[in-house]
Enzyme design. Structure first.
Site, PDB file in Angstrom:
ATOM      1  N   TYR A 133     -13.180  -3.350  -0.834  1.00 14.90           N
ATOM      2  CA  TYR A 133     -14.354  -2.789  -1.498  1.00 14.90           C
ATOM      3  C   TYR A 133     -15.490  -3.795  -1.655  1.00 14.90           C
ATOM      4  O   TYR A 133     -16.645  -3.489  -1.367  1.00 14.90           O
ATOM      5  CB  TYR A 133     -13.992  -2.178  -2.865  1.00 14.90           C
ATOM      6  CG  TYR A 133     -15.116  -1.322  -3.431  1.00 14.90           C
ATOM      7  CD1 TYR A 133     -15.339  -0.037  -2.949  1.00 14.90           C
ATOM      8  CD2 TYR A 133     -15.968  -1.815  -4.420  1.00 14.90           C
ATOM      9  CE1 TYR A 133     -16.384   0.734  -3.435  1.00 14.90           C
ATOM     10  CE2 TYR A 133     -17.010  -1.047  -4.914  1.00 14.90           C
ATOM     11  CZ  TYR A 133     -17.222   0.225  -4.420  1.00 14.90           C
ATOM     12  OH  TYR A 133     -18.251   0.977  -4.893  1.00 14.90           O
ATOM     13  N   ARG A 145      -8.543  -0.170   5.468  1.00 16.37           N
ATOM     14  CA  ARG A 145      -8.468   0.021   4.014  1.00 16.37           C
ATOM     15  C   ARG A 145      -9.389  -0.925   3.248  1.00 16.37           C
ATOM     16  O   ARG A 145      -9.745  -0.635   2.107  1.00 16.37           O
ATOM     17  CB  ARG A 145      -7.027  -0.170   3.524  1.00 16.37           C
ATOM     18  CG  ARG A 145      -6.090   0.943   3.961  1.00 16.37           C
ATOM     19  CD  ARG A 145      -4.734   0.801   3.294  1.00 16.37           C
ATOM     20  NE  ARG A 145      -3.818   1.864   3.699  1.00 16.37           N
ATOM     21  CZ  ARG A 145      -3.724   3.047   3.104  1.00 16.37           C
ATOM     22  NH1 ARG A 145      -4.508   3.336   2.084  1.00 16.37           N
ATOM     23  NH2 ARG A 145      -2.856   3.944   3.532  1.00 16.37           N
ATOM     24  N   LYS A 197       0.213 -10.427   8.229  1.00 19.76           N
ATOM     25  CA  LYS A 197       0.503  -9.054   8.604  1.00 19.76           C
ATOM     26  C   LYS A 197      -0.788  -8.506   9.191  1.00 19.76           C
ATOM     27  O   LYS A 197      -1.777  -8.310   8.478  1.00 19.76           O
ATOM     28  CB  LYS A 197       0.949  -8.224   7.396  1.00 19.76           C
ATOM     29  CG  LYS A 197       1.224  -6.756   7.739  1.00 19.76           C
ATOM     30  CD  LYS A 197       1.568  -5.932   6.503  1.00 19.76           C
ATOM     31  CE  LYS A 197       1.752  -4.467   6.875  1.00 19.76           C
ATOM     32  NZ  LYS A 197       2.011  -3.613   5.676  1.00 19.76           N
ATOM     33  N   TYR A 240      -2.731 -10.465   4.659  1.00 17.15           N
ATOM     34  CA  TYR A 240      -2.636  -9.105   5.187  1.00 17.15           C
ATOM     35  C   TYR A 240      -4.024  -8.619   5.577  1.00 17.15           C
ATOM     36  O   TYR A 240      -4.915  -8.516   4.720  1.00 17.15           O
ATOM     37  CB  TYR A 240      -2.004  -8.209   4.112  1.00 17.15           C
ATOM     38  CG  TYR A 240      -1.819  -6.753   4.447  1.00 17.15           C
ATOM     39  CD1 TYR A 240      -1.893  -6.268   5.747  1.00 17.15           C
ATOM     40  CD2 TYR A 240      -1.539  -5.839   3.434  1.00 17.15           C
ATOM     41  CE1 TYR A 240      -1.716  -4.921   6.034  1.00 17.15           C
ATOM     42  CE2 TYR A 240      -1.350  -4.491   3.700  1.00 17.15           C
ATOM     43  CZ  TYR A 240      -1.443  -4.038   4.996  1.00 17.15           C
ATOM     44  OH  TYR A 240      -1.268  -2.709   5.272  1.00 17.15           O
ATOM     45  N   THR A 292       0.824  -1.213   0.000  1.00 13.64           N
ATOM     46  CA  THR A 292       0.000   0.000   0.000  1.00 13.64           C
ATOM     47  C   THR A 292       0.853   1.255   0.000  1.00 13.64           C
ATOM     48  O   THR A 292       0.556   2.236  -0.694  1.00 13.64           O
ATOM     49  CB  THR A 292      -0.911   0.010   1.239  1.00 13.64           C
ATOM     50  OG1 THR A 292      -1.680  -1.181   1.266  1.00 13.64           O
ATOM     51  CG2 THR A 292      -1.832   1.206   1.229  1.00 13.64           C
ATOM     52  N   THR A 293       1.935   1.251   0.770  1.00 10.58           N
ATOM     53  CA  THR A 293       2.800   2.420   0.912  1.00 10.58           C
ATOM     54  C   THR A 293       3.462   2.804  -0.406  1.00 10.58           C
ATOM     55  O   THR A 293       3.907   3.937  -0.582  1.00 10.58           O
ATOM     56  CB  THR A 293       3.858   2.144   2.002  1.00 10.58           C
ATOM     57  OG1 THR A 293       3.177   1.767   3.207  1.00 10.58           O
ATOM     58  CG2 THR A 293       4.705   3.364   2.298  1.00 10.58           C
ATOM     59  N   ILE A 315       6.106  -5.397   9.484  1.00 12.84           N
ATOM     60  CA  ILE A 315       6.299  -4.797   8.167  1.00 12.84           C
ATOM     61  C   ILE A 315       5.944  -3.335   8.346  1.00 12.84           C
ATOM     62  O   ILE A 315       4.785  -2.983   8.556  1.00 12.84           O
ATOM     63  CB  ILE A 315       5.451  -5.481   7.080  1.00 12.84           C
ATOM     64  CG1 ILE A 315       5.943  -6.925   6.877  1.00 12.84           C
ATOM     65  CG2 ILE A 315       5.547  -4.713   5.759  1.00 12.84           C
ATOM     66  CD1 ILE A 315       5.115  -7.739   5.898  1.00 12.84           C
TER      67      ILE A 315
END
Length: 293
Positions: A109, A140, A164, A135, A46-47, A206
């Site tokens: 989503y 999000r 994660k 994850y 994502t980052t 992470i």
């Protein structure tokens, strides 16, 4: 998966003023992380602003990191999304020889049920030629992968080696740590509670902030893994204010401002993200200036 014990960092994608990828800055970030003691690198999380990168740009990022790393650290590739079929197709066609594992986010989503999440990751695990870290980041994805679903996946899919966990819920993290199968990795996805999770039995983190302060953050996690609690918390408290700051106006805008203050990369982000405001820029710059590098 000893390679995934300790601190991994979710690398940013630095941009130039015209918003093209700054490959030289990305190489600099990789070297800064390696030299600072990070244990492994995560590409296209994502980052990395992965959602705004084209297929061609993702390949540029991947190859740039592989070339800059020069085999020094293990690499993990982000392979996730909300279309299971597309993910399986990528897993069946990409060369995964440079990577020790993939990091795959829970579908966003669509808001699947727990059974939908289970079936999604079962399909991912069956297709993946390398180990899978699942994850969980409800902030999000709009859905929380419950511990019961995680344990189902861990027991049914031997290729799923860890999670994660970024729900920001210490009670849920403790449930995972208490009841996880042997050798299953519980990796913090939240910088602020990474040390408490490690002390409770977690495998590491992470991290976002770890790439900006690799020396201090990776040492904090190592101290935690070695049960040197007082020394570990000294570093935690040293970085705590900046952890808050880098997420105050969104990720990766905050960590990119750290890199700007360090002189490693510019702070450009792609819309719909925007750079942090002047007040936060000044506060981050002051923190960077005063910390012992």
């Amino acid at each position: 998966m000893q390679a995934l014990i300790g601190t991994g960092v979710a690398l940013v994608t630095p941009f130039k003023e015209d918003f093209s990828i700054d490959t030289e800055a990305l190489k600099g970030i990789v070297n800064f992380s390696v030299d600072g003691g990070i244990e492994y690198l995560v590409i296209l999380g994502t980052t990395a602003e992965n959602a705004t990168l084209s297929i061609e740009e993702r390949e540029i990022v991947i190859q740039t990191v592989i070339e800059a790393n020069k085999g020094r650290l293990p690499l993990v590739l982000g392979v996730g999304g909300n279309d299971t079929r597309k993910i399986v197709e990528e897993l069946n066609t990409r060369d995964f020889s440079p990577f020790v594992a993939i990091l795959s986010v829970s579908p966003f989503y669509n808001k699947p049920t727990q059974e939908g999440i289970y079936q999604h990751f079962k399909a991912v695990a069956q297709a993946s030629p390398v180990p899978v870290i699942i994850y969980n980041v409800p902030g999000r994805t709009a859905s929380n992968m419950l511990p019961s679903t995680v344990f189902r996946l861990a027991n049914d899919c031997k290729n799923i080696v860890g999670i994660k966990e970024a729900a920001g819920d210490m009670a849920q993290s403790l449930q995972l740590l208490k009841n996880k199968p042997d050798n299953f990795l519980v990796i913090s996805g939240d910088d602020m509670i990474a040390l408490p999770m490690v002390l409770a039995g977690g495998s590491g983190v992470i991290s976002v902030i770890g790439q900006g302060f690799p020396k201090q953050f990776s040492e904090m996690i190592r101290l935690g893994l070695n049960r040197k609690v007082d020394d570990a918390f000294k570093l935690h408290y040293l970085l705590m204010d900046c952890i808050d700051m880098i997420f105050e106006q969104g990720n990766p805008a905050g960590i990119k401002q750290v890199f700007q203050s360090l002189g490693i990369a510019d702070n450009f982000v792609r819309l719909p993200l925007v750079t942090v405001d002047e007040s936060l820029q000044n506060r981050i710059a002051a923190f960077v200036k005063n910390i012992d590098k």
